[in-house]
Structures are given as structure tokens and as C-alpha cells.
Motif scaffolding. Structure first.
Motif, PDB file in Angstrom:
ATOM      1  N   PHE A  82      -4.946  15.761  -6.458  1.00 13.54           N
ATOM      2  CA  PHE A  82      -4.280  15.765  -7.768  1.00 13.54           C
ATOM      3  C   PHE A  82      -4.340  14.409  -8.480  1.00 13.54           C
ATOM      4  N   ASN A  83      -5.553  13.826  -8.543  1.00 15.04           N
ATOM      5  CA  ASN A  83      -5.779  12.588  -9.290  1.00 15.04           C
ATOM      6  C   ASN A  83      -4.968  11.409  -8.756  1.00 15.04           C
ATOM      7  N   THR A  84      -4.832  11.320  -7.440  1.00 16.49           N
ATOM      8  CA  THR A  84      -4.068  10.208  -6.875  1.00 16.49           C
ATOM      9  C   THR A  84      -4.871   9.353  -5.890  1.00 16.49           C
ATOM     10  N   SER A  85      -6.204   9.466  -5.856  1.00 11.86           N
ATOM     11  CA  SER A  85      -6.999   8.601  -4.980  1.00 11.86           C
ATOM     12  C   SER A  85      -6.754   7.137  -5.340  1.00 11.86           C
ATOM     13  N   ARG A  86      -6.822   6.264  -4.335  1.00 16.74           N
ATOM     14  CA  ARG A  86      -6.487   4.855  -4.541  1.00 16.74           C
ATOM     15  C   ARG A  86      -7.509   3.939  -3.863  1.00 16.74           C
TER      16      ARG A  86
ATOM     17  N   PRO B 213       5.125  14.707  -8.950  1.00 16.09           N
ATOM     18  CA  PRO B 213       5.603  13.635  -8.069  1.00 16.09           C
ATOM     19  C   PRO B 213       5.365  13.983  -6.608  1.00 16.09           C
ATOM     20  N   GLY B 214       4.985  12.976  -5.841  1.00  8.99           N
ATOM     21  CA  GLY B 214       4.801  13.191  -4.413  1.00  8.99           C
ATOM     22  C   GLY B 214       3.552  12.520  -3.891  1.00  8.99           C
ATOM     23  N   VAL B 215       3.364  12.611  -2.601  1.00  7.58           N
ATOM     24  CA  VAL B 215       2.235  11.984  -1.923  1.00  7.58           C
ATOM     25  C   VAL B 215       1.241  13.064  -1.528  1.00  7.58           C
ATOM     26  N   PHE B 216      -0.027  12.858  -1.873  1.00  2.00           N
ATOM     27  CA  PHE B 216      -1.048  13.874  -1.600  1.00  2.00           C
ATOM     28  C   PHE B 216      -2.269  13.238  -0.946  1.00  2.00           C
ATOM     29  N   ALA B 217      -2.047  12.453   0.104  1.00  2.00           N
ATOM     30  CA  ALA B 217      -3.114  11.684   0.743  1.00  2.00           C
ATOM     31  C   ALA B 217      -3.829  12.529   1.797  1.00  2.00           C
ATOM     32  N   PHE B 218      -5.140  12.594   1.692  1.00  2.00           N
ATOM     33  CA  PHE B 218      -5.940  13.367   2.639  1.00  2.00           C
ATOM     34  C   PHE B 218      -6.698  12.493   3.642  1.00  2.00           C
TER      35      PHE B 218
ATOM     36  N   VAL C  33       0.812  -1.215   0.000  1.00  2.00           N
ATOM     37  CA  VAL C  33       0.000   0.000   0.000  1.00  2.00           C
ATOM     38  C   VAL C  33       0.849   1.270   0.000  1.00  2.00           C
ATOM     39  N   SER C  34       2.109   1.142  -0.356  1.00  2.00           N
ATOM     40  CA  SER C  34       2.953   2.334  -0.424  1.00  2.00           C
ATOM     41  C   SER C  34       2.501   3.235  -1.566  1.00  2.00           C
ATOM     42  N   VAL C  35       2.475   4.542  -1.299  1.00  2.00           N
ATOM     43  CA  VAL C  35       2.169   5.523  -2.338  1.00  2.00           C
ATOM     44  C   VAL C  35       3.335   6.485  -2.520  1.00  2.00           C
ATOM     45  N   ASP C  36       4.520   6.044  -2.102  1.00  2.00           N
ATOM     46  CA  ASP C  36       5.698   6.896  -2.231  1.00  2.00           C
ATOM     47  C   ASP C  36       6.035   7.204  -3.686  1.00  2.00           C
ATOM     48  N   ASP C  37       5.572   6.335  -4.601  1.00  2.00           N
ATOM     49  CA  ASP C  37       5.836   6.579  -6.017  1.00  2.00           C
ATOM     50  C   ASP C  37       4.701   7.333  -6.696  1.00  2.00           C
ATOM     51  N   SER C  38       3.835   7.940  -5.889  1.00  2.00           N
ATOM     52  CA  SER C  38       2.671   8.639  -6.433  1.00  2.00           C
ATOM     53  C   SER C  38       3.096   9.768  -7.377  1.00  2.00           C
ATOM     54  N   VAL C  39       2.414   9.847  -8.514  1.00  2.00           N
ATOM     55  CA  VAL C  39       2.611  10.942  -9.450  1.00  2.00           C
ATOM     56  C   VAL C  39       1.244  11.534  -9.757  1.00  2.00           C
ATOM     57  N   GLY C  40       1.004  12.725  -9.251  1.00  2.00           N
ATOM     58  CA  GLY C  40      -0.266  13.381  -9.471  1.00  2.00           C
ATOM     59  C   GLY C  40      -0.256  14.237 -10.713  1.00  2.00           C
TER      60      GLY C  40
ATOM     61  N   ALA D 176     -11.569  -0.925 -10.771  1.00  2.00           N
ATOM     62  CA  ALA D 176     -12.800  -0.853  -9.985  1.00  2.00           C
ATOM     63  C   ALA D 176     -13.720   0.277 -10.436  1.00  2.00           C
ATOM     64  N   GLY D 177     -13.211   1.188 -11.265  1.00  2.00           N
ATOM     65  CA  GLY D 177     -14.035   2.297 -11.744  1.00  2.00           C
ATOM     66  C   GLY D 177     -14.081   3.479 -10.809  1.00  2.00           C
ATOM     67  N   VAL D 178     -13.081   3.611  -9.945  1.00  2.00           N
ATOM     68  CA  VAL D 178     -13.022   4.747  -9.030  1.00  2.00           C
ATOM     69  C   VAL D 178     -11.760   5.553  -9.344  1.00  2.00           C
ATOM     70  N   GLY D 179     -11.524   6.608  -8.555  1.00  2.00           N
ATOM     71  CA  GLY D 179     -10.322   7.400  -8.721  1.00  2.00           C
ATOM     72  C   GLY D 179     -10.448   8.541  -9.702  1.00  2.00           C
ATOM     73  N   THR D 180     -11.655   8.792 -10.208  1.00  2.78           N
ATOM     74  CA  THR D 180     -11.828   9.890 -11.162  1.00  2.78           C
ATOM     75  C   THR D 180     -12.023  11.231 -10.477  1.00  2.78           C
ATOM     76  N   ASP D 181     -12.173  11.224  -9.148  1.00  2.00           N
ATOM     77  CA  ASP D 181     -12.239  12.497  -8.419  1.00  2.00           C
ATOM     78  C   ASP D 181     -10.909  13.206  -8.619  1.00  2.00           C
ATOM     79  N   GLU D 182     -10.961  14.428  -9.079  1.00  2.00           N
ATOM     80  CA  GLU D 182      -9.731  15.121  -9.473  1.00  2.00           C
ATOM     81  C   GLU D 182      -8.902  15.590  -8.288  1.00  2.00           C
ATOM     82  N   ASN D 183      -9.578  15.947  -7.217  1.00  2.94           N
ATOM     83  CA  ASN D 183      -8.882  16.445  -6.029  1.00  2.94           C
ATOM     84  C   ASN D 183      -9.585  15.896  -4.796  1.00  2.94           C
TER      85      ASN D 183
END
Length: 618
Positions: free
Chosen positions: A272-276, A246-251, A230-237, A293-300
């Protein structure tokens, strides 16, 4: 993917039954739901932040609800940016008292997300608070306060492996949530951070999965982020102006058994389009399935709520984001990098497939933050509360500073109507955290909103209890003590269909609802069945339960059975073994009554009130 749990199992099993009678203020007569601002009357006078501390600081401000001292009244912890966090104790009179002094809850600045969870299964909730110290003013890491009883806490994050970093690193901590992802009976932690690669620097992000070591070291944690997948260290928004960020933007995040296969999955709302979305593989690892799964389209993605809004038994997902009626948002987005297509409601179709149902009436929430599913009017379906507002773009038609918090009422046909103004929601400050709880114990859910630079707001629900209700307080024995992840199914005898809830460990966005499970029952006069599917597989059922009460149920795997019939204001339990009946006027001192063989009549009529507890002998 594994098959779903069976829908029905035989047998009636209950561990503990506590009947709570009445409210000290009585139940109002039938009327339309309205929310009344009780902030100052309730003594909630602490300002979150005296001054804005920068671009990240304007996104901070959380709270969490829990009865931390076991007196039967739900309390609040309230985080602050440049002052110590505040513990508010509910006095049971409609007033909260500041109980911070002497409590050991010391976090002089930078407290942000908050969540309660009984990490050591000792019967009282502990408190996890995230650190937001982007300017390195006060140092320190995330905090874990262990409940010592008597209203005191001890900070032990570093000792227990829950700090997620070293003092001296920048922390952009956001929300934290609890869940038992490996079903070993101990609560684990998922904690989030919003920070780009440049801000984090050489250190890895502080968005981490912390596994509770459990039986051998209760309440101590090991970082399993990478090992669990579940690492998101490679997240690219990405955003309209910057296609690569590049970076982690988890709320926000939440554990929930989305496919009903018996183990909790992990959903994250991220910027920034990085929901998981991570599916639990059942072997202490997860697989990322966001796109499939059809999710993750929330932009922010910012705020997060999980609940069954259409009554099909499957948990759905609501994520707050940013809406502006001008799609290019040319007059408003010159200094930003955000999308403007609004919130997302993902309807669960089963087997980890979701459909975008946002155009059911919940897209426009302006600049959204905290959100929660809740049944505001006790009609048996879940409504949505969300708060919003952002300082950076001012007021007026192109700004977001004066956004008004939203209530979307469930119409019962898979659509929603914005009724915010009609029910008295007028708060237009820069809201961040939001939670629901029944602070006055009258059977309907109240709202608490954290405003970024001002006073919070407490909205008392007036009229929600005109319809009937039921509240459940679950206690795990083989499962984690808080019963987080338990699935509860309730069927009334009226016009409300079968309802499904999941005991929730947070978070909504920097905030956490009370753990008590609430059901609106409409015109049902009897709950025909309560079915509890505990984490790990135990199942208990309770039949013929009176409405308008709170039940405390303890997980029981011994096979003892109990059924309860209500006749003429009397609860008549029958059991297949000896049980001990206790009475308490205040949940503090318990008096055992003579135990008896079945049948035994428990008189709950009149004005005696108080609490009954029926449990098997040790």
C-alpha cells in the motif's frame, strides 16, 4: 554522504583456501538451460497448509537454505501455517530427509518467514522464524532457535530479546533478515510485519530492528528501532479505494551497502505505497530517503531482490508487485485496494539516486511475491526469478490464482526477456517464498518455491553449468562469522566482465537464499583475481584461481600472503610464512598433511576429489 571505498588496494591476503572437486553426478555436457521438477524425487513431501486460514494466511509460506550441520550439503527449513515447520537434511544423493524429529525445532503452527544467521559467531548457523498467528490460535512470539550442534536447536527468543512482543498479542510476522548495520562484527536482525492499525490494536508493530549486543552478550538483542530512526509505526498507506490506511504493511527487507560507503543501508518492500529506503549514517542511525532516492513507487511492494544486474558495480533493487493489463482493473479490483502497475526495477546511479528501469522487460509478473537475482546460465550476468499467485480473485484472465512463476533472462544490454516457458517453469500454484541454492553441488543454481496450499516445488537446474563457475564460502574473523555484507569482486580471463556480489543475509519474501556466493564465468578458464572487501574494511585478494570449484576463504588481517597458480591440473600455492595443509573426503574428518615451506605443490588431478584446506598455523 561519505566517499566510496577505493577500487584497488595492494597486497594479496587469504586466510583459508578449500578446493572442492567435482560433483558425485558429474557435469552434463553443454546444452540449453532447463529446470526439472524434482520435488517428489527429492523427498520434499510436506504440504505447507492443509486448508486456507483466512485473508492473511493466503500470503504465508517461507523457506531458508543453509548447511546447518556442516557436512558440505545445503539443507532446507520449510515453514507451515497449521502444522510444525520442517527441517530437511540434504543427504548428498539428490534426496532430502525429514530431520525435524528430535531437532528441537518446535513451532506447531504459524511459522512463516525464515532466515539463518550465526548470531553468536560460534561457527554454526542459528535460525530465526517469524510468527503468523493472526487468529491467536497457538500464541507465542517470533522464534529464535540456537544451533547446539549435532543437528539440535534450543528455542531462546524470549531469553535473548528477539521475540519482539508478548505472547497473546496478534502476530502478522512476515520476513526477517540479518546484517551487521553497526559493523561491530555481530549480526543484527530486522523483522517485518504486515498489519493495519486496527489489527495491531494498542500494541506497537512488530516491525523491529534488533541490535546484537555482541561481545559482552553474544547473540542477545536490544530493540533499537526508534533510536536508529527506522520505526514505521507511523506508516500511512494508500490504495485506489482508501487514500489513507494507517498501519504497518512491511513484507520484506534487506541490508545492503547501496552507496558503497562501507556501511549497510536498509531497504524495505511494503504494501500500500509504504516501501522505504533508509540510508545508514555510520553512527548507528539511519535517515529515511525514499522519495529523494527515486524509489518507493511500487504500489504494493512484496518480494525483494538486491543485485548488480548491469555490471556497473552498484547494487540495484527489484521489488515485486501486482500487474494487470487493464489499468483501472475494474473487473478485478472490486473487492481489493491495490494498484496494478506491476513490478519495479530500480537502477542504482550512485550517490543514493535510482532510476526506474522497469520497462526493461520485468514489469509483468502478475501478483508477485518472492524474488531473487541469480545467474541461471553462468553467463556472468544476473537473471531474475520470481513467484506469484493470489487465491482471492480466482483463475482466468481477470484472476490471479493460476499465475505462472517467472524467469526473466538478462540479455546483457540492460533488458530482460521472459523465458519461463522456454526453460520449463510451469508451476502455477499460489507461490509465496522463493530461494536459490546449489543443492546438488554441480555448479549451477537451483530453485525452490513454496506454494501456499500445496507441495513446494524444487526445480533442478539442468545445463546451467555448461559454462564455467566459481562459488565462495566466506568466514569472517574480525567481521561477523557469516561475512554478511562482504563485497566480492571477481575477474575472469574470458568474455565476462568484472562481477560484483554482496554476501546476503536475506530476505526474498519469507525466504532466504543459500549464503554461498555464486559467480557464472562464461568461457573464462581462469579467475585472474578475487577481491574481498570485508565488513569493517579489511581487504583480501587472491590471484590465478581455477574455475569450477568452491573456495572457502577466512578473513585474515595478519598480512600473510598467498598466491595460487594452476598448471596442468595442479594448484601451486606460494606463501610468505608456514601454512598447514589439510585434506578431507567429506568435510567431516580433516587430516593434516606435513606442512612445508614455499613452494609446495598440491596435486588436484585425477578422481581423488574431496576438500583441501590451507590455513595459517594458530
Amino acid at each position: 554522504m561519505r566517499g566510496r571505498r577505493p577500487v584497488h588496494l595492494p597486497g594479496l591476503r587469504v586466510g583459508l583456501l578449500a578446493v572442492v572437486l567435482g560433483s558425485p553426478w558429474g557435469i552434463p555436457g553443454a546444452r540449453a538451460v532447463s529446470f526439472t521438477d524434482q520435488t517428489l524425487a527429492a523427498g520434499l513431501v510436506s504440504v505447507r497448509s492443509a486448508a486456507n486460514g483466512g485473508s492473511f494466511d493466503i500470503m504465508t509460506g517461507g523457506a531458508a537454505a543453509r548447511d546447518y550441520d556442516g557436512d558440505g550439503w545445503v539443507d532446507l527449513v520449510f515453514t507451515r501455517s497449521n502444522a510444525n515447520l520442517v527441517l530437511y537434511r540434504n543427504l548428498g544423493t539428490g534426496i532430502f530427509a525429514n530431520a525435524t524429529g528430535g531437532s528441537g525445532l518446535v513451532m506447531a503452527s504459524g511459522s512463516n518467514g525464515a532466515a539463518w544467521g550465526d548470531i553468536d559467531n560460534d561457527g554454526d548457523p542459528d535460525l530465526y522464524v517469524t510468527k503468523a498467528d493472526h487468529d491467536l490460535v497457538s500464541g507465542g512470539t517470533h522464534h529464535l532457535f540456537i544451533n547446539q550442534g549435532g543437528g539440535t536447536f534450543s528455542e531462546e527468543a524470549g531469553l535473548r530479546g528477539a521475540g519482539t512482543g508478548e505472547s497473546g498479542e496478534r502476530f502478522y510476522g512476515t520476513s526477517a533478515c540479518f546484517g551487521d548495520y553497526n559493523l561491530d562484527g555481530w549480526l543484527d536482525i530486522h523483522v517485518n510485519e504486515w498489519a493495519g492499525g486496527a489489527a495491531v490494536g494498542a500494541s506497537s508493530s512488530h516491525t523491529r530492528l534488533l541490535r546484537n549486543i555482541g561481545k559482552t552478550s553474544p547473540g542477545f538483542f536490544a530493540d533499537r528501532t526508534v533510536a536508529a530512526g527506522v520505526s514505521v509505526d507511523d506508516s500511512v498507506g494508500s490504495g485506489p479505494k482508501l487514500p489513507s490506511m494507517p498501519g504497518v504493511f512491511a513484507f520484506s527487507s534487506r541490508f545492503s551497502d547501496l552507496d558503497l560507503d562501507g556501511d549497510p543501508d536498509l531497504v524495505m518492500a511494503c504494501d500500500f505505497n509504504t516501501s522505504r529506503l533508509f540510508e545508514n549514517n555510520g553512527d548507528e542511525t539511519f535517515t529515511e530517503i525514499t522519495t529523494a532516492a527515486g524509489v518507493g513507487t511500487d504500489e504494493n511492494g512484496m518480494g525483494l531482490a538486491v543485485g548488480d544486474y548491469n555490471g556497473d558495480g552498484l547494487p540495484d533493487i527489484f521489488i515485486t508487485s501486482i500487474y494487470h493489463e487493464d489499468p483501472p482493473c475494474t473487473g478485478n479490483n472490486d473487492g481489493g485496494n491495490f494498484g496494478v502497475s506491476g513490478n519495479r526495477l530500480y537502477r542504482n546511479e550512485g550517490s543514493m539516486v535510482f532510476t526506474d528501469a522497469t520497462d526493461s522487460g520485468v514489469r509483468d509478473g502478475r501478483w508477485g511475491w518472492g524474488a531473487s537475482f541469480f545467474d541461471m546460465d553462468n553467463d556472468g550476468d544476473l537473471d531474475i526469478a520470481m513467484t506469484n499467485g493470489y487465491d482471492a480473485f480466482g483463475t482466468g484472465p481477470t484472476g490471479f490464482r493460476s499465475d505462472t512463476s517467472r524467469i526473466f533472462e538478462n540479455n546483457g544490454d540492460e533488458t530482460f526477456t521472459d523465458v519461463s516457458a522456454a526453460v520449463g517453469i510451469t508451476d502455477s500454484e499460489s507461490g509465496k517464498g522463493l530461494l536459490t541454492f546449489d543443492y546438488d553441488r554441480d555448479g549451477d543454481l537451483d530453485l525452490f518455491i513454496v506454494n501456499n496450499e500445496g507441495l513446494p516445488i524444487l526445480y533442478r537446474n539442468d545445463g546451467g553449468n555448461a559454462k564455467n563457475w566459481l562459488m565462495l564460502e566466506l568466514e569472517g574473523t574480525e567481521s561477523n562469522r557469516d561475512a554478511v555484507g562482504a563485497r566480492v569482486i571477481v575477474e575472469g580471463n574470458g568474455n565476462v566482465a568484472r562481477q560484483f556480489r554482496e554476501v546476503d543475509g536475506g530476505s526474498n519474501y519469507l525466504s532466504q537464499n543459500d549464503i554461498v556466493v555464486h559467480f557464472g564465468l562464461g568461457d573464462s578458464t581462469l579467475v585472474e583475481q578475487i577481491r574481498i572487501e570485508w565488513p569493517g574494511g579489511n581487504v583480501q585478494e587472491l590471484a590465478n584461481v581455477a574455475v569450477n570449484q568452491r573456495l572457502a576463504i577466512v578473513e585474515d588481517a595478519t598480512g600473510s600472503s598467498l598466491s595460487v597458480t594452476v598448471e596442468n591440473d595442479e594448484a601451486i600455492p606460494a606463501w610468505n610464512s608456514r601454512w598447514i595443509l589439510n585434506y578431507s573426503p567429506d568435510l567431516d574428518v580433516w587430516t593434516p598433511l606435513p606442512d612445508a615451506e614455499s613452494p609446495h605443490r598440491v596435486d588436484i588431478s585425477g578422481n581423488r576429489g574431496g576438500f583441501w584446506k590451507l590455513k595459517p598455523p594458530p
